[in-house]
Scaffold this motif. Sequence first.
Motif, PDB file in Angstrom:
ATOM      1  N   GLN A   1      35.479  43.106  33.836  1.00  0.00           N
ATOM      2  CA  GLN A   1      36.178  43.215  35.116  1.00  0.00           C
ATOM      3  C   GLN A   1      37.651  43.587  34.910  1.00  0.00           C
ATOM      4  OE1 GLN A   1      34.843  42.663  38.391  1.00  0.00           O
ATOM      5  NE2 GLN A   1      32.957  42.936  37.225  1.00  0.00           N
TER       6      GLN A   1
ATOM      7  N   PHE B   1      32.115  38.857  30.717  1.00  0.00           N
ATOM      8  CA  PHE B   1      32.001  39.467  32.043  1.00  0.00           C
ATOM      9  C   PHE B   1      33.387  39.665  32.653  1.00  0.00           C
ATOM     10  CE2 PHE B   1      31.511  39.242  36.664  1.00  0.00           C
ATOM     11  CZ  PHE B   1      30.564  40.237  36.869  1.00  0.00           C
ATOM     12  N   VAL B   2      34.262  38.668  32.510  1.00  0.00           N
ATOM     13  CA  VAL B   2      35.634  38.794  33.019  1.00  0.00           C
ATOM     14  C   VAL B   2      36.360  39.922  32.302  1.00  0.00           C
ATOM     15  CG1 VAL B   2      37.818  37.599  33.381  1.00  0.00           C
ATOM     16  CG2 VAL B   2      35.688  36.331  33.576  1.00  0.00           C
TER      17      VAL B   2
ATOM     18  N   TRP C   1      39.287  37.952  48.515  1.00  0.00           N
ATOM     19  CA  TRP C   1      37.937  38.489  48.703  1.00  0.00           C
ATOM     20  C   TRP C   1      37.757  39.798  47.932  1.00  0.00           C
ATOM     21  CZ3 TRP C   1      33.435  36.791  50.071  1.00  0.00           C
ATOM     22  CH2 TRP C   1      32.422  37.686  50.425  1.00  0.00           C
TER      23      TRP C   1
ATOM     24  N   LYS D   1      39.187  40.670  45.176  1.00  0.00           N
ATOM     25  CA  LYS D   1      39.125  40.417  43.731  1.00  0.00           C
ATOM     26  C   LYS D   1      38.185  39.251  43.393  1.00  0.00           C
ATOM     27  CE  LYS D   1      42.330  43.464  42.679  1.00  0.00           C
ATOM     28  NZ  LYS D   1      42.458  44.109  43.981  1.00  0.00           N
ATOM     29  N   ARG D   2      37.268  38.928  44.300  1.00  0.00           N
ATOM     30  CA  ARG D   2      36.456  37.717  44.147  1.00  0.00           C
ATOM     31  C   ARG D   2      35.606  37.719  42.882  1.00  0.00           C
ATOM     32  NH1 ARG D   2      34.278  41.098  47.757  1.00  0.00           N
ATOM     33  NH2 ARG D   2      32.041  41.546  47.718  1.00  0.00           N
ATOM     34  N   ARG D   3      35.092  38.876  42.478  1.00  0.00           N
ATOM     35  CA  ARG D   3      34.232  38.895  41.283  1.00  0.00           C
ATOM     36  C   ARG D   3      35.019  38.494  40.045  1.00  0.00           C
ATOM     37  NH1 ARG D   3      30.700  44.136  40.552  1.00  0.00           N
ATOM     38  NH2 ARG D   3      29.680  42.720  39.076  1.00  0.00           N
ATOM     39  N   PHE D   4      36.226  39.043  39.929  1.00  0.00           N
ATOM     40  CA  PHE D   4      37.058  38.671  38.786  1.00  0.00           C
ATOM     41  C   PHE D   4      37.486  37.211  38.885  1.00  0.00           C
ATOM     42  CE2 PHE D   4      41.061  37.957  36.665  1.00  0.00           C
ATOM     43  CZ  PHE D   4      40.890  38.579  35.446  1.00  0.00           C
TER      44      PHE D   4
ATOM     45  N   SER E   1      34.455  34.630  38.489  1.00  0.00           N
ATOM     46  CA  SER E   1      33.921  34.633  37.126  1.00  0.00           C
ATOM     47  C   SER E   1      34.939  34.042  36.152  1.00  0.00           C
ATOM     48  CB  SER E   1      33.512  36.050  36.695  1.00  0.00           C
ATOM     49  OG  SER E   1      34.599  36.952  36.817  1.00  0.00           O
TER      50      SER E   1
END
Length: 459
Positions: free
Chosen positions: A434, A430-431, A239, A241-244, A247
């Motif tokens: 991040q 995007f990654v 949770w 690191k969910r954005r990385f 994506s």
Amino acid sequence: MAYIPPSGEPGDDHHPIGTPASRWGAVLAFMLVYIVSYIDRQVLTIVVDPVKLSLGIGDTEIGLLQGILFSSVLMVAAVPMSYLIDHYNRSRVLIGCIVFWSLATLYCGFAATFVELMIGRIGLAVAEAIVPMAAMSVIGDLFPRHKVGRAAAVFMNGSYFGNGTAMLLSGWMISWLTPMQGRPFPIIGTFEVWRGLFMGMAGVSLVVALGLFLFLKEPPRRELTKEQVNAESFWAFFWEKRRFILSYCLFAGCISLLGYSLYAWPATLLMRVHGMTPLEVGNIMGPLFIITSVPGTALAAWLGSRCTPDRALQHLMLVMVGFMVVLGPLLLALSLGTKPVAIVALGAVLLMYAAAHGAILTPMQLIAPNRMRARLLAITALIYATPGSLGPAIIGLLTDRVFENPAMLGKAMALTLGSACVIGVFAGLFVWRQAIAFEGEARRRTETAAPTVLSSATR
């Protein structure tokens, strides 16, 4: 295969473990395991017609055994199997799984019905799910951060070599077994060549398992003690690191879609649109898949390692995005060009795809604590590979329902693969952003901790 010498203390992320010979020997051992796993899963494709005739089944059943049944079981099984990698001796777990899938392959050779053959294939898929997780977990321990991508790229060659080796080895074994066709044989009554092929491949896998048992040892794990790991929640980490992670799954899903589609449609494109015969297509595409894999993964390894350890993740993501940018126009040339252009573009596409795919497992290894790597790899693969496997169906749907003309296959491929590249580039950027933030935070934590350590040492 290689012996990994035990170490008293795990090394940190910036230093290797063992000698160069032991580290790369282990990578080659895992590549050999990957080759063998692909041989066992691909052997059915060589003997489709004899199996159909012997068991009284049709193309639908064969397609189920080769496609959605095998891949879905493989990806779902990887999730619970990853727990074994994160918590137990990885080398022994891997060897046990090789023995299990060898027996499953052997069982396929004795199958008398479709259901029995299906059970054997399911057992094969469950056991083979562990290979990339075990390999990447160990590679992440043996090599410093900025060298993991290079080792992973070498390991990933096993999938390409496995496909080619399956063709070559099966052809040799079939010619050797053909004189035995129809002779009395225990249990099955009458010997059939396809059954002997499964039995022979099972024997090869068992020999590899024995070699690993004798020479491959478990390296020490990096980073965390057992107590620290037990106190840390995997899902809390996911949770955080969910954005990385999510994506990256979108980016990796685009690569996966390209891969599934490249295995499914280019041969049909060359035959249907450019009028080539199956023999001509086989003579061109077979060697291309093998020849392009080594320079492709070598390119990924070389570019991916040209950085400092504290910037390994962001550098690797930028390299992978670059591969996607190059792939875009090459895929359009393959899909829409004339026959000579399509053939040349196909070689270039396979080269660049091997480079992009060779690094696909590495980012998750670089962000995850040691005892979470296998689970993170399994869950993210389930997230991105499942929609990625829809690529061939999307192309077929466009040809049938949108263009309503089989000759429009090239346009359907261009639209699908071109869109995947565009989405992949934006997702990858995007990654990358991040990754910069992730590694920047890690550097700040290290710099903050350094004076504290120094102060304690001088007391």
